[in-house]
Design an enzyme around this catalytic site. Structure first.
Site, short mmCIF file in Angstrom:
data_model
loop_
_atom_site.label_atom_id
_atom_site.label_comp_id
_atom_site.label_asym_id
_atom_site.label_seq_id
_atom_site.Cartn_x
_atom_site.Cartn_y
_atom_site.Cartn_z
N SER A 53 0.52 -3.40 -2.84
CA SER A 53 0.07 -4.41 -1.87
C SER A 53 -0.33 -5.68 -2.61
O SER A 53 -0.42 -5.69 -3.85
CB SER A 53 -1.13 -3.87 -1.08
OG SER A 53 -2.25 -3.76 -1.93
N ASP A 95 4.11 -4.06 -0.14
CA ASP A 95 3.53 -3.80 1.19
C ASP A 95 3.22 -5.14 1.87
O ASP A 95 3.59 -6.20 1.37
CB ASP A 95 2.27 -2.93 0.98
CG ASP A 95 1.85 -2.17 2.22
OD1 ASP A 95 2.55 -2.24 3.24
OD2 ASP A 95 0.80 -1.50 2.17
N HIS A 96 2.51 -5.07 2.99
CA HIS A 96 2.16 -6.25 3.82
C HIS A 96 2.05 -7.55 3.03
O HIS A 96 1.20 -7.67 2.14
CB HIS A 96 0.80 -6.04 4.49
CG HIS A 96 0.79 -4.95 5.49
ND1 HIS A 96 1.04 -5.18 6.82
CD2 HIS A 96 0.58 -3.62 5.36
CE1 HIS A 96 0.98 -4.02 7.47
NE2 HIS A 96 0.70 -3.06 6.61
N GLU A 169 -6.78 -3.44 6.35
CA GLU A 169 -6.17 -3.02 5.09
C GLU A 169 -6.15 -4.22 4.16
O GLU A 169 -5.81 -5.32 4.58
CB GLU A 169 -4.75 -2.50 5.30
CG GLU A 169 -4.17 -1.88 4.03
CD GLU A 169 -2.78 -1.31 4.22
OE1 GLU A 169 -2.66 -0.09 4.11
OE2 GLU A 169 -1.85 -2.06 4.46
N HIS A 212 -4.78 1.20 10.60
CA HIS A 212 -5.03 1.40 9.17
C HIS A 212 -6.41 2.03 8.98
O HIS A 212 -7.35 1.68 9.68
CB HIS A 212 -5.00 0.06 8.42
CG HIS A 212 -3.62 -0.50 8.22
ND1 HIS A 212 -3.31 -1.80 8.47
CD2 HIS A 212 -2.47 0.07 7.80
CE1 HIS A 212 -2.03 -2.02 8.19
NE2 HIS A 212 -1.50 -0.89 7.78
N GLY A 213 -6.50 2.94 8.02
CA GLY A 213 -7.77 3.61 7.79
C GLY A 213 -7.81 4.93 8.54
O GLY A 213 -6.84 5.31 9.20
N HIS A 249 3.19 2.85 9.76
CA HIS A 249 2.00 2.33 9.07
C HIS A 249 0.76 2.98 9.68
O HIS A 249 0.78 3.40 10.83
CB HIS A 249 1.89 0.82 9.26
CG HIS A 249 2.80 0.03 8.39
ND1 HIS A 249 2.36 -0.79 7.38
CD2 HIS A 249 4.15 -0.07 8.38
CE1 HIS A 249 3.39 -1.36 6.79
NE2 HIS A 249 4.50 -0.95 7.37
N GLY A 250 -0.31 2.96 8.90
CA GLY A 250 -1.58 3.44 9.46
C GLY A 250 -1.50 4.90 9.86
O GLY A 250 -2.08 5.31 10.85
N GLY A 251 -0.80 5.70 9.06
CA GLY A 251 -0.59 7.09 9.44
C GLY A 251 -1.64 8.05 8.91
O GLY A 251 -1.67 9.22 9.30
N ASN A 271 3.84 5.04 5.32
CA ASN A 271 2.91 4.49 4.34
C ASN A 271 1.64 5.32 4.29
O ASN A 271 1.06 5.63 5.33
CB ASN A 271 2.57 3.04 4.70
CG ASN A 271 3.75 2.11 4.54
OD1 ASN A 271 4.86 2.55 4.22
ND2 ASN A 271 3.53 0.83 4.77
ZN LIG Z 1 0.46 -1.12 6.85
#
Ligand SMILES: [Zn+2]
Length: 341
Positions: A53, A95-96, A169, A212-213, A249-251, A271
Site C-alpha cells: 500500500s 494497493d489503493h 485503511e 476495511h478492518g 476488499h475488506g474481507g 485482499n
Molecule cells: Zn481495500
C-alpha cells in the site's frame, strides 16, 4: 519460481475464475512479512499475490525517507529475488492509490517498469490499483481509461474500484454516507468504458457492503449476490468476454459462506491485511508477555539476549503469519492449485 510474468498472471486469474477460487492478496510492509507470505503460499501449494500500500511503501522506505514508491520498490525487488526459491508463483501488486497520490506512487513505479522492460528485465509490479471510488463515476473512469492504456502497453493489470469500501485503511477513512453497494449500472459503465482499450486486462473491486478492518458479527452486511447481478448485466450487454474478474476488499473477518458466494460470482483476488496484522502482532505480544523478564532487564537483571534479539520474535511472527496465509488459501480454495506443479 520467478515472479509471474504477464501471461502467467493472466493464466492465474483465468484459472481462478474458472475454478471458483481466489488468490489471497496480502499486504506486506517489510522483508519479514513478504517472506511470511512466500512461505505460507509454498506450504499450501497455492499461488498468490503480494501487495504494497502507499502507507506500507512509505514505512518500508524508512521513517527518515518516507517515500512510498521507494519502499514499494525495495519490497518488490526483494520478492523478485526471494520468490525464485519457492515452488509457487507470486504476483506483485500495489494497493489503493487515490488520484492525488498517482504522481508519487503508481506513476514512478510504472516508469520503473518501462525502464526495466526497455532493458529486457521483468516488470517491477504485475498490477497497480487506482482507487477513484471517492470521485464521481465519470471522473473515476476518465482517469482509469487513460491509466488502462498505459498499463496495457506495459503488460500491467490495472485494478480499479467502484462503490466505496467502508471503514478505514492506511489512514484513509470512508465517509459515513459512502456508497457501500455497487450497482449493475455502475459496473456496466466500467465494462462499456474499458472497451475503449481492447485487449487490456483489469480487475474490478466492486463493493457489496465490504468494510476495511474487523468488526463484531452483525456489524457488516455483505451482499455478494450483487456481484452475480453485475456479472449477468455485463455478459448480457457485451458478451462473455466482458465477464469481470472481481477483487474482494475488506474481507477480514468475513463469514466463510459469504466468501464462497463471492468466489462463485467471480472474485479472483481477496485482499487480506487486517487479519495478517493481528496475527503478526499477536505472536509478538505472546512472546513478550510470556518472556517478560527475558525481553526486559527487570530489577537490575540483564534480560536474555536470545529472547530480546528481534530475530527471535520476528521469526515467531513470520511463522504465525505464514500459518495464517495457509488458512487463507484454504478459505479461498486456492490451496493445492499452484501452476508450478
Ligand atoms: Zn481495500
Amino acid at each position: 519460481m520467478p515472479v509471474a510474468d504477464y501471461a502467467q498472471y493472466c493464466e492465474m486469474l483465468d484459472r481462478a475464475r474458472k475454478g471458483g477460487f481466489a488468490y489471497p492478496a496480502i499486504n506486506v510492509t517489510s522483508l519479514t512479512t513478504a517472506n511470511a507470505v512466500l512461505k505460507g503460499l509454498a506450504d499450501s501449494k497455492s499461488d498468490g499475490i503480494i501487495q504494497v500500500s502507499t502507507g506500507g511503501g512509505a514505512f518500508a522506505s524508512g521513517s527518515g525517507v518516507k517515500d512510498m514508491a521507494l519502499g514499494a520498490t525495495s519490497i518488490a525487488e526483494h520478492v523478485h529475488r526471494a520468490a525464485a526459491r519457492y515452488p509457487i508463483y507470486v504476483a506483485l501488486h500495489t494497493d489503493h492509490c487515490q488520484a492525488d497520490k498517482l504522481a508519487t506512487f503508481v506513476m514512478p513505479l510504472l516508469e520503473q517498469t518501462e525502464r526495466r522492460r526497455a532493458a529486457g528485465q521483468p516488470n517491477l509490479f504485475n498490477g497497480h490499483m487506482f482507487d477513484g471510488s471517492a470521485l464521481p463515476l465519470k471522473d473515476n473512469l476518465e482517469i482509469a481509461v487513460k491509466l488502462l492504456e498505459r498499463c496495457k502497453q506495459n503488460e500491467v493489470i490495472l485494478e480499479i474500484e467502484v462503490g466505496v469500501v467502508g471503514g478505514e485503511e492506511d489512514g484513509v477513512k470512508a465517509s459515513a454516507a459512502a456508497k457501500l453497494y455497487t450497482t449493475p449500472e455502475d459496473t456496466l459503465e466500467v465494462a462499456r468504458r474499458f472497451r475503449e482499450v481492447p485487449g487490456a486486462r483489469y480487475l474490478l473491486a466492486a463493493t457489496f457492503g465490504n468494510v476495511h478492518g474487523v468488526y463484531k458479527p452483525g456489524h457488516v452486511k455483505l451482499r455478494p449476490s450483487i456481484l452475480k447481478d453485475c456479472q449477468d448485466a455485463a455478459v448480457a450487454a457485451f458478451g462473455e468476454a466482458a465477464r469481470f474478474h472481481f477483487v474482494f476488499h475488506g474481507g477480514s473477518g468475513s463469514e466463510l459462506s459469504d466468501i464462497h458466494e463471492a468466489l462463485d460470482a467471480g472474485v479472483v483476488k481477496m485482499n487480506i491485511d487486517t487479519d495478517m496484522q493481528y496475527t503478526f502482532t499477536r505472536a509478538i505480544a505472546d512472546h513478550c508477555f510470556r518472556n517478560y523478564d527475558g525481553v526486559l532487564r527487570v530489577d537490575g537483571e540483564v534480560g536474555n539476549k536470545k529472547i530480546y534479539d528481534p530475530r527471535s520474535y520476528m521469526t515467531i511472527a513470520e511463522t504465525a503469519m505464514a500459518a495464517r496465509v495457509v488458512r487463507a488459501t484454504a478459505d479461498l480454495r486456492s490451496a493445492g492449485t499452484t501452476m508450478a506443479q
